[in-house]
Motif scaffolding. Structure first.
Motif, PDB file in Angstrom:
ATOM      1  N   GLU A  55       0.826  -1.219   0.000  1.00 45.44           N
ATOM      2  CA  GLU A  55       0.000   0.000   0.000  1.00 45.44           C
ATOM      3  C   GLU A  55       0.854   1.260   0.000  1.00 45.44           C
ATOM      4  O   GLU A  55       0.583   2.204  -0.737  1.00 45.44           O
ATOM      5  CB  GLU A  55      -0.924  -0.014   1.211  1.00 45.44           C
ATOM      6  N   PHE A  56       1.898   1.284   0.807  1.00 45.56           N
ATOM      7  CA  PHE A  56       2.777   2.457   0.862  1.00 45.56           C
ATOM      8  C   PHE A  56       3.424   2.707  -0.493  1.00 45.56           C
ATOM      9  O   PHE A  56       3.491   3.848  -0.961  1.00 45.56           O
ATOM     10  CB  PHE A  56       3.850   2.269   1.943  1.00 45.56           C
ATOM     11  N   GLN A  57       3.907   1.638  -1.140  1.00 44.55           N
ATOM     12  CA  GLN A  57       4.544   1.779  -2.448  1.00 44.55           C
ATOM     13  C   GLN A  57       3.550   2.259  -3.501  1.00 44.55           C
ATOM     14  O   GLN A  57       3.872   3.117  -4.319  1.00 44.55           O
ATOM     15  CB  GLN A  57       5.174   0.445  -2.874  1.00 44.55           C
ATOM     16  N   LEU A  58       2.339   1.705  -3.476  1.00 44.59           N
ATOM     17  CA  LEU A  58       1.317   2.141  -4.439  1.00 44.59           C
ATOM     18  C   LEU A  58       1.002   3.619  -4.267  1.00 44.59           C
ATOM     19  O   LEU A  58       0.877   4.353  -5.246  1.00 44.59           O
ATOM     20  CB  LEU A  58       0.039   1.308  -4.286  1.00 44.59           C
ATOM     21  N   ASN A  59       0.888   4.067  -3.018  1.00 45.70           N
ATOM     22  CA  ASN A  59       0.587   5.476  -2.769  1.00 45.70           C
ATOM     23  C   ASN A  59       1.744   6.384  -3.181  1.00 45.70           C
ATOM     24  O   ASN A  59       1.528   7.476  -3.709  1.00 45.70           O
ATOM     25  CB  ASN A  59       0.214   5.694  -1.305  1.00 45.70           C
ATOM     26  N   SER A  60       2.977   5.941  -2.975  1.00 45.93           N
ATOM     27  CA  SER A  60       4.144   6.708  -3.423  1.00 45.93           C
ATOM     28  C   SER A  60       4.177   6.782  -4.943  1.00 45.93           C
ATOM     29  O   SER A  60       4.465   7.839  -5.520  1.00 45.93           O
ATOM     30  CB  SER A  60       5.436   6.072  -2.909  1.00 45.93           C
ATOM     31  N   LEU A  61       3.880   5.672  -5.594  1.00 48.90           N
ATOM     32  CA  LEU A  61       3.853   5.637  -7.055  1.00 48.90           C
ATOM     33  C   LEU A  61       2.723   6.497  -7.604  1.00 48.90           C
ATOM     34  O   LEU A  61       2.862   7.128  -8.656  1.00 48.90           O
ATOM     35  CB  LEU A  61       3.743   4.198  -7.553  1.00 48.90           C
ATOM     36  N   LEU A  62       1.601   6.546  -6.878  1.00 48.14           N
ATOM     37  CA  LEU A  62       0.491   7.406  -7.293  1.00 48.14           C
ATOM     38  C   LEU A  62       0.940   8.862  -7.309  1.00 48.14           C
ATOM     39  O   LEU A  62       0.668   9.598  -8.262  1.00 48.14           O
ATOM     40  CB  LEU A  62      -0.714   7.225  -6.366  1.00 48.14           C
ATOM     41  N   LEU A  64       3.928   9.959  -7.718  1.00 52.78           N
ATOM     42  CA  LEU A  64       4.855  10.115  -8.837  1.00 52.78           C
ATOM     43  C   LEU A  64       4.100  10.214 -10.164  1.00 52.78           C
ATOM     44  O   LEU A  64       4.415  11.053 -11.005  1.00 52.78           O
ATOM     45  CB  LEU A  64       5.840   8.949  -8.852  1.00 52.78           C
ATOM     46  N   ALA A  65       3.079   9.379 -10.342  1.00 49.88           N
ATOM     47  CA  ALA A  65       2.274   9.415 -11.577  1.00 49.88           C
ATOM     48  C   ALA A  65       1.541  10.750 -11.698  1.00 49.88           C
ATOM     49  O   ALA A  65       1.431  11.304 -12.790  1.00 49.88           O
ATOM     50  CB  ALA A  65       1.284   8.252 -11.596  1.00 49.88           C
ATOM     51  N   ILE A  66       1.047  11.278 -10.573  1.00 53.00           N
ATOM     52  CA  ILE A  66       0.376  12.583 -10.589  1.00 53.00           C
ATOM     53  C   ILE A  66       1.372  13.672 -10.957  1.00 53.00           C
ATOM     54  O   ILE A  66       1.090  14.522 -11.806  1.00 53.00           O
ATOM     55  CB  ILE A  66      -0.288  12.871  -9.224  1.00 53.00           C
ATOM     56  N   ALA A  67       2.546  13.645 -10.350  1.00 54.00           N
ATOM     57  CA  ALA A  67       3.572  14.647 -10.644  1.00 54.00           C
ATOM     58  C   ALA A  67       4.001  14.584 -12.107  1.00 54.00           C
ATOM     59  O   ALA A  67       4.324  15.613 -12.703  1.00 54.00           O
ATOM     60  CB  ALA A  67       4.775  14.458  -9.723  1.00 54.00           C
ATOM     61  N   THR A  69       2.004  13.843 -14.471  1.00 52.69           N
ATOM     62  CA  THR A  69       0.761  14.113 -15.203  1.00 52.69           C
ATOM     63  C   THR A  69       0.394  12.964 -16.148  1.00 52.69           C
ATOM     64  O   THR A  69       0.061  13.176 -17.304  1.00 52.69           O
ATOM     65  CB  THR A  69       0.817  15.455 -15.973  1.00 52.69           C
ATOM     66  N   ASN A  70       0.428  11.755 -15.604  1.00 57.02           N
ATOM     67  CA  ASN A  70       0.120  10.569 -16.386  1.00 57.02           C
ATOM     68  C   ASN A  70      -1.219  10.006 -15.917  1.00 57.02           C
ATOM     69  O   ASN A  70      -1.275   9.119 -15.072  1.00 57.02           O
ATOM     70  CB  ASN A  70       1.244   9.541 -16.231  1.00 57.02           C
ATOM     71  N   SER A  71      -2.307  10.542 -16.467  1.00 58.74           N
ATOM     72  CA  SER A  71      -3.646  10.166 -15.998  1.00 58.74           C
ATOM     73  C   SER A  71      -3.966   8.685 -16.193  1.00 58.74           C
ATOM     74  O   SER A  71      -4.608   8.092 -15.315  1.00 58.74           O
ATOM     75  CB  SER A  71      -4.721  11.045 -16.634  1.00 58.74           C
ATOM     76  N   PRO A  72      -3.547   8.015 -17.282  1.00 60.38           N
ATOM     77  CA  PRO A  72      -3.846   6.576 -17.380  1.00 60.38           C
ATOM     78  C   PRO A  72      -3.185   5.764 -16.263  1.00 60.38           C
ATOM     79  O   PRO A  72      -3.796   4.855 -15.705  1.00 60.38           O
ATOM     80  CB  PRO A  72      -3.284   6.168 -18.748  1.00 60.38           C
ATOM     81  N   LEU A  73      -1.948   6.122 -15.900  1.00 58.74           N
ATOM     82  CA  LEU A  73      -1.291   5.388 -14.821  1.00 58.74           C
ATOM     83  C   LEU A  73      -1.852   5.769 -13.457  1.00 58.74           C
ATOM     84  O   LEU A  73      -1.906   4.938 -12.555  1.00 58.74           O
ATOM     85  CB  LEU A  73       0.220   5.595 -14.870  1.00 58.74           C
ATOM     86  N   VAL A  74      -2.301   7.008 -13.295  1.00 60.21           N
ATOM     87  CA  VAL A  74      -2.971   7.404 -12.054  1.00 60.21           C
ATOM     88  C   VAL A  74      -4.202   6.521 -11.870  1.00 60.21           C
ATOM     89  O   VAL A  74      -4.427   5.938 -10.804  1.00 60.21           O
ATOM     90  CB  VAL A  74      -3.359   8.903 -12.067  1.00 60.21           C
ATOM     91  N   SER A  75      -4.982   6.382 -12.921  1.00 58.85           N
ATOM     92  CA  SER A  75      -6.183   5.551 -12.884  1.00 58.85           C
ATOM     93  C   SER A  75      -5.836   4.093 -12.595  1.00 58.85           C
ATOM     94  O   SER A  75      -6.469   3.442 -11.754  1.00 58.85           O
ATOM     95  CB  SER A  75      -6.933   5.671 -14.210  1.00 58.85           C
ATOM     96  N   ALA A  76      -4.818   3.570 -13.268  1.00 60.95           N
ATOM     97  CA  ALA A  76      -4.419   2.174 -13.071  1.00 60.95           C
ATOM     98  C   ALA A  76      -3.925   1.932 -11.652  1.00 60.95           C
ATOM     99  O   ALA A  76      -4.241   0.900 -11.048  1.00 60.95           O
ATOM    100  CB  ALA A  76      -3.340   1.796 -14.080  1.00 60.95           C
ATOM    101  N   LEU A  77      -3.173   2.867 -11.089  1.00 63.01           N
ATOM    102  CA  LEU A  77      -2.685   2.710  -9.718  1.00 63.01           C
ATOM    103  C   LEU A  77      -3.835   2.741  -8.716  1.00 63.01           C
ATOM    104  O   LEU A  77      -3.845   1.975  -7.752  1.00 63.01           O
ATOM    105  CB  LEU A  77      -1.645   3.785  -9.392  1.00 63.01           C
ATOM    106  N   ILE A  78      -4.804   3.600  -8.935  1.00 66.11           N
ATOM    107  CA  ILE A  78      -5.970   3.643  -8.047  1.00 66.11           C
ATOM    108  C   ILE A  78      -6.746   2.336  -8.159  1.00 66.11           C
ATOM    109  O   ILE A  78      -7.169   1.766  -7.151  1.00 66.11           O
ATOM    110  CB  ILE A  78      -6.845   4.872  -8.348  1.00 66.11           C
ATOM    111  N   ASP A  79      -6.908   1.834  -9.377  1.00 61.41           N
ATOM    112  CA  ASP A  79      -7.589   0.550  -9.573  1.00 61.41           C
ATOM    113  C   ASP A  79      -6.854  -0.583  -8.874  1.00 61.41           C
ATOM    114  O   ASP A  79      -7.465  -1.558  -8.444  1.00 61.41           O
ATOM    115  CB  ASP A  79      -7.727   0.231 -11.065  1.00 61.41           C
TER     116      ASP A  79
END
Length: 172
Positions: A55-62, A64-67, A69-79
């Motif tokens: 969970e910690f790694q997923l949130n850190s990666l989220l 990074l994806a937001i920073a 500006t990669n919306s498809p990966l933001v969505s995939a990480l949330i999923d």
């Protein structure tokens, strides 16, 4: 001795590598967040690698994806399990990072992923007004029915005052 005698059974990062993906999952995801072109293979690696992230790694990666500006990966990480309501060590929400990134699509993904506002802490409209971004303000107002357009920042100013300070008539 063949090269297959060195590999152990199980999921691996690459077909010919002997490094289990579970050891490098977050690092694979992080490298896939780079602006390089995406292929079916990178999409496959992303889905495999996120399965080995905690969970910690997923949130850190989220973040990074937001920073990035990669919306498809933001969505995939949330999923995959990243928290759209996560906060950093300074208690700033990931939505604040998304607004500051200036990417409307990332903001929309977070809104659609049940991101919430904590009044009076969160000041997304203030951040968008400071950046003079009417498009972000519209998305935030339409996406968050409970957003308070009259909320004040630490200086006692609502978003409209910030727009006025910047002389932005369109925002007003």
């Amino acid at each position: 001795m063949s090269s297959t005698s060195f590999t152990k059974p199980g999921p691996h990062v690459f077909k010919d590598a002997a490094i289990p993906i579970s050891l490098v999952g977050p690092h694979v995801v992080e490298s896939l967040l780079s602006p390089s072109p995406k292929t079916l293979e990178t999409t496959f690696l992303f889905s495999k690698a996120t399965g080995y992230c905690n969970e910690f790694q997923l949130n850190s990666l989220l973040k990074l994806a937001i920073a990035n500006t990669n919306s498809p990966l933001v969505s995939a990480l949330i999923d995959t399990g990243a928290d759209p309501n996560g906060r950093d060590s300074d208690e700033r929400p990931v939505m604040s990072l998304a607004v500051r990134s200036g990417d409307v699509d990332v903001v929309r993904v977070l809104i659609e992923s049940s991101c919430t506002i904590q009044h009076p802490i969160d000041r997304f409209l203030h951040e968008a007004a400071e950046m003079e971004r009417l498009d972000l303000m519209k998305v935030l107002c339409l996406g968050f029915k409970e957003i308070d357009v009259n909320s004040i920042d630490l200086n006692g100013r609502p978003p409209l005052h910030i727009a006025a300070i910047h002389g932005n008539i369109e925002l007003l």
